[in-house]
Design a protein around this motif. Structure first.
Motif, PDB file in Angstrom:
ATOM      1  N   ARG A   1      -0.581  18.767   0.690  1.00  0.00           N
ATOM      2  CA  ARG A   1      -1.716  18.511  -0.199  1.00  0.00           C
ATOM      3  C   ARG A   1      -2.517  17.306   0.318  1.00  0.00           C
ATOM      4  O   ARG A   1      -2.003  16.500   1.103  1.00  0.00           O
ATOM      5  N   PRO A   2      -3.764  17.170  -0.114  1.00  0.00           N
ATOM      6  CA  PRO A   2      -4.629  16.111   0.407  1.00  0.00           C
ATOM      7  C   PRO A   2      -4.058  14.698   0.281  1.00  0.00           C
ATOM      8  O   PRO A   2      -4.208  13.892   1.206  1.00  0.00           O
ATOM      9  N   SER A   3      -3.398  14.371  -0.825  1.00  0.00           N
ATOM     10  CA  SER A   3      -2.863  13.009  -0.977  1.00  0.00           C
ATOM     11  C   SER A   3      -1.805  12.701   0.069  1.00  0.00           C
ATOM     12  O   SER A   3      -1.749  11.581   0.590  1.00  0.00           O
ATOM     13  N   LEU A   4      -0.968  13.658   0.388  1.00  0.00           N
ATOM     14  CA  LEU A   4       0.051  13.426   1.412  1.00  0.00           C
ATOM     15  C   LEU A   4      -0.606  13.318   2.791  1.00  0.00           C
ATOM     16  O   LEU A   4      -0.193  12.495   3.612  1.00  0.00           O
ATOM     17  N   CYS A   5      -1.631  14.100   3.046  1.00  0.00           N
ATOM     18  CA  CYS A   5      -2.341  13.997   4.329  1.00  0.00           C
ATOM     19  C   CYS A   5      -3.012  12.630   4.474  1.00  0.00           C
ATOM     20  O   CYS A   5      -2.949  12.021   5.552  1.00  0.00           O
ATOM     21  N   LEU A   6      -3.637  12.140   3.391  1.00  0.00           N
ATOM     22  CA  LEU A   6      -4.232  10.801   3.436  1.00  0.00           C
ATOM     23  C   LEU A   6      -3.160   9.744   3.657  1.00  0.00           C
ATOM     24  O   LEU A   6      -3.370   8.786   4.409  1.00  0.00           O
ATOM     25  N   ALA A   7      -2.023   9.913   3.017  1.00  0.00           N
ATOM     26  CA  ALA A   7      -0.916   8.986   3.235  1.00  0.00           C
ATOM     27  C   ALA A   7      -0.453   9.042   4.686  1.00  0.00           C
ATOM     28  O   ALA A   7      -0.109   8.010   5.274  1.00  0.00           O
ATOM     29  N   GLY A   8      -0.446  10.223   5.272  1.00  0.00           N
ATOM     30  CA  GLY A   8      -0.094  10.348   6.684  1.00  0.00           C
ATOM     31  C   GLY A   8      -1.038   9.555   7.566  1.00  0.00           C
ATOM     32  O   GLY A   8      -0.616   8.922   8.537  1.00  0.00           O
ATOM     33  N   LEU A   9      -2.314   9.563   7.220  1.00  0.00           N
ATOM     34  CA  LEU A   9      -3.304   8.813   7.992  1.00  0.00           C
ATOM     35  C   LEU A   9      -3.115   7.307   7.839  1.00  0.00           C
ATOM     36  O   LEU A   9      -3.312   6.553   8.791  1.00  0.00           O
ATOM     37  N   ALA A  10      -2.681   6.875   6.665  1.00  0.00           N
ATOM     38  CA  ALA A  10      -2.585   5.438   6.391  1.00  0.00           C
ATOM     39  C   ALA A  10      -1.145   4.933   6.346  1.00  0.00           C
ATOM     40  O   ALA A  10      -0.898   3.806   5.942  1.00  0.00           O
ATOM     41  N   HIS A  11      -0.181   5.754   6.782  1.00  0.00           N
ATOM     42  CA  HIS A  11       1.222   5.449   6.512  1.00  0.00           C
ATOM     43  C   HIS A  11       1.733   4.117   7.063  1.00  0.00           C
ATOM     44  O   HIS A  11       2.706   3.576   6.570  1.00  0.00           O
ATOM     45  N   ALA A  12       1.089   3.560   8.052  1.00  0.00           N
ATOM     46  CA  ALA A  12       1.545   2.292   8.625  1.00  0.00           C
ATOM     47  C   ALA A  12       0.716   1.107   8.144  1.00  0.00           C
ATOM     48  O   ALA A  12       0.826   0.017   8.712  1.00  0.00           O
ATOM     49  N   ALA A  13      -0.074   1.290   7.112  1.00  0.00           N
ATOM     50  CA  ALA A  13      -0.961   0.218   6.651  1.00  0.00           C
ATOM     51  C   ALA A  13      -0.207  -1.072   6.345  1.00  0.00           C
ATOM     52  O   ALA A  13      -0.696  -2.165   6.640  1.00  0.00           O
ATOM     53  N   TYR A  14       0.975  -0.971   5.760  1.00  0.00           N
ATOM     54  CA  TYR A  14       1.762  -2.152   5.418  1.00  0.00           C
ATOM     55  C   TYR A  14       2.853  -2.430   6.451  1.00  0.00           C
ATOM     56  O   TYR A  14       3.755  -3.218   6.206  1.00  0.00           O
ATOM     57  N   GLY A  15       2.756  -1.779   7.604  1.00  0.00           N
ATOM     58  CA  GLY A  15       3.829  -1.833   8.577  1.00  0.00           C
ATOM     59  C   GLY A  15       4.977  -0.981   8.070  1.00  0.00           C
ATOM     60  O   GLY A  15       4.919  -0.426   6.968  1.00  0.00           O
ATOM     61  N   THR A  16       5.989  -0.830   8.896  1.00  0.00           N
ATOM     62  CA  THR A  16       7.176  -0.080   8.484  1.00  0.00           C
ATOM     63  C   THR A  16       8.401  -0.821   9.004  1.00  0.00           C
ATOM     64  O   THR A  16       8.284  -1.754   9.808  1.00  0.00           O
ATOM     65  N   ASP A  17       9.547  -0.367   8.569  1.00  0.00           N
ATOM     66  CA  ASP A  17      10.792  -0.952   9.036  1.00  0.00           C
ATOM     67  C   ASP A  17      10.935  -0.786  10.556  1.00  0.00           C
ATOM     68  O   ASP A  17      11.569  -1.597  11.218  1.00  0.00           O
ATOM     69  N   GLY A  18      10.313   0.240  11.102  1.00  0.00           N
ATOM     70  CA  GLY A  18      10.375   0.487  12.542  1.00  0.00           C
ATOM     71  C   GLY A  18       9.144   0.044  13.311  1.00  0.00           C
ATOM     72  O   GLY A  18       9.136   0.058  14.535  1.00  0.00           O
ATOM     73  N   PHE A  19       8.092  -0.357  12.615  1.00  0.00           N
ATOM     74  CA  PHE A  19       6.841  -0.778  13.255  1.00  0.00           C
ATOM     75  C   PHE A  19       6.281  -1.961  12.459  1.00  0.00           C
ATOM     76  O   PHE A  19       5.457  -1.794  11.560  1.00  0.00           O
ATOM     77  N   PRO A  20       6.754  -3.162  12.770  1.00  0.00           N
ATOM     78  CA  PRO A  20       6.423  -4.343  11.953  1.00  0.00           C
ATOM     79  C   PRO A  20       5.062  -4.964  12.265  1.00  0.00           C
ATOM     80  O   PRO A  20       4.959  -6.154  12.554  1.00  0.00           O
ATOM     81  N   HIS A  21       4.025  -4.141  12.202  1.00  0.00           N
ATOM     82  CA  HIS A  21       2.671  -4.618  12.494  1.00  0.00           C
ATOM     83  C   HIS A  21       1.736  -4.182  11.367  1.00  0.00           C
ATOM     84  O   HIS A  21       0.942  -3.248  11.538  1.00  0.00           O
ATOM     85  N   PRO A  22       1.805  -4.830  10.214  1.00  0.00           N
ATOM     86  CA  PRO A  22       0.952  -4.406   9.107  1.00  0.00           C
ATOM     87  C   PRO A  22      -0.528  -4.578   9.420  1.00  0.00           C
ATOM     88  O   PRO A  22      -0.932  -5.540  10.069  1.00  0.00           O
ATOM     89  N   LEU A  23      -1.297  -3.624   8.956  1.00  0.00           N
ATOM     90  CA  LEU A  23      -2.749  -3.711   9.059  1.00  0.00           C
ATOM     91  C   LEU A  23      -3.315  -4.404   7.833  1.00  0.00           C
ATOM     92  O   LEU A  23      -4.382  -5.014   7.895  1.00  0.00           O
ATOM     93  N   VAL A  24      -2.619  -4.268   6.724  1.00  0.00           N
ATOM     94  CA  VAL A  24      -3.073  -4.796   5.440  1.00  0.00           C
ATOM     95  C   VAL A  24      -1.905  -5.542   4.807  1.00  0.00           C
ATOM     96  O   VAL A  24      -0.795  -5.011   4.740  1.00  0.00           O
ATOM     97  N   ASP A  25      -2.152  -6.741   4.340  1.00  0.00           N
ATOM     98  CA  ASP A  25      -1.154  -7.483   3.584  1.00  0.00           C
ATOM     99  C   ASP A  25      -0.960  -6.784   2.230  1.00  0.00           C
ATOM    100  O   ASP A  25      -1.858  -6.103   1.744  1.00  0.00           O
ATOM    101  N   LEU A  26       0.208  -6.955   1.644  1.00  0.00           N
ATOM    102  CA  LEU A  26       0.470  -6.304   0.357  1.00  0.00           C
ATOM    103  C   LEU A  26      -0.518  -6.717  -0.723  1.00  0.00           C
ATOM    104  O   LEU A  26      -0.741  -5.964  -1.669  1.00  0.00           O
ATOM    105  N   THR A  27      -1.141  -7.865  -0.580  1.00  0.00           N
ATOM    106  CA  THR A  27      -2.175  -8.251  -1.544  1.00  0.00           C
ATOM    107  C   THR A  27      -3.400  -7.339  -1.433  1.00  0.00           C
ATOM    108  O   THR A  27      -4.239  -7.323  -2.327  1.00  0.00           O
ATOM    109  N   GLY A  28      -3.475  -6.572  -0.338  1.00  0.00           N
ATOM    110  CA  GLY A  28      -4.576  -5.639  -0.133  1.00  0.00           C
ATOM    111  C   GLY A  28      -4.339  -4.260  -0.712  1.00  0.00           C
ATOM    112  O   GLY A  28      -5.138  -3.345  -0.485  1.00  0.00           O
TER     113      GLY A  28
END
Length: 174
Positions: A40-67
């Motif tokens: 569904r569209p929401s999951l696809c959008l999440a796929g596009l933005a999935h690393a916005a806060y970084g991940t446990d395996g990719f610690p390079h956030p694009l957006v701080d949690l305050t964002g």
């Protein structure tokens, strides 16, 4: 470029190396995979933005949690919630529990634990499979190092994944 892609690029996604090119290229491929699987569209959008806060395996956030409010405004509350769940997952703690059939998420930002709802778990599994298959397909060293473990993990998660995701796993691993 879409508005979401422009946001991600403005926050550094084009300047971060990632298997297969840049982080933005990987994010696009993850979204495209989910779309091809009929997500569904929401999951696809999440796929596009999935690393916005970084991940446990990719610690390079694009957006701080305050964002979080800005990302929520851009992609919607449902997609942002998926992004947060994905980015906040303490993989070392949560993956074994998910594989054992006792799903519990530990939030790596807060340390809190919770049992995910079935739909949330399915979204997490779909996004994880799409992400990891893309990474492994673009990096032979990671495939050699983590491929067998991820194959075992995805096999354990089959009950939570779509037929399309399971078929992609089956087609990827011999």
């Amino acid at each position: 470029m879409t508005e979401v892609e422009e946001f991600l690029a403005a926050h550094g996604a084009t300047g971060l190396d990632h298997p297969g090119g840049t982080l933005l290229a990987h994010l696009r491929r993850t979204r495209d995979t989910l779309e091809a699987w009929g997500a569904r569209p929401s999951l696809c959008l999440a796929g596009l933005a999935h690393a916005a806060y970084g991940t446990d395996g990719f610690p390079h956030p694009l957006v701080d949690l305050t964002g979080r409010p800005a990302l929520t405004e851009l992609i919607g509350a449902e997609a942002e919630s998926i992004v947060y769940t994905y980015g906040s997952c303490d993989r070392g703690h949560s993956y074994p529990l998910l594989a054992a059939g006792t799903p519990r998420f530990r939030d790596r930002f807060t340390g809190t634990e919770r049992t995910p709802a079935p739909a949330e778990l399915r979204d997490f599994v779909e996004l994880t499979i799409a992400n990891e298959l893309d990474v492994l397909s673009h990096n032979e060293d990671l495939l050699a190092e983590h491929g067998a473990a991820l194959h075992n993990l995805f096999t354990a998660w089959r009950v939570h994944a779509s037929d399309q995701a399971n078929a992609a796993v089956d087609g990827f691993f011999p």
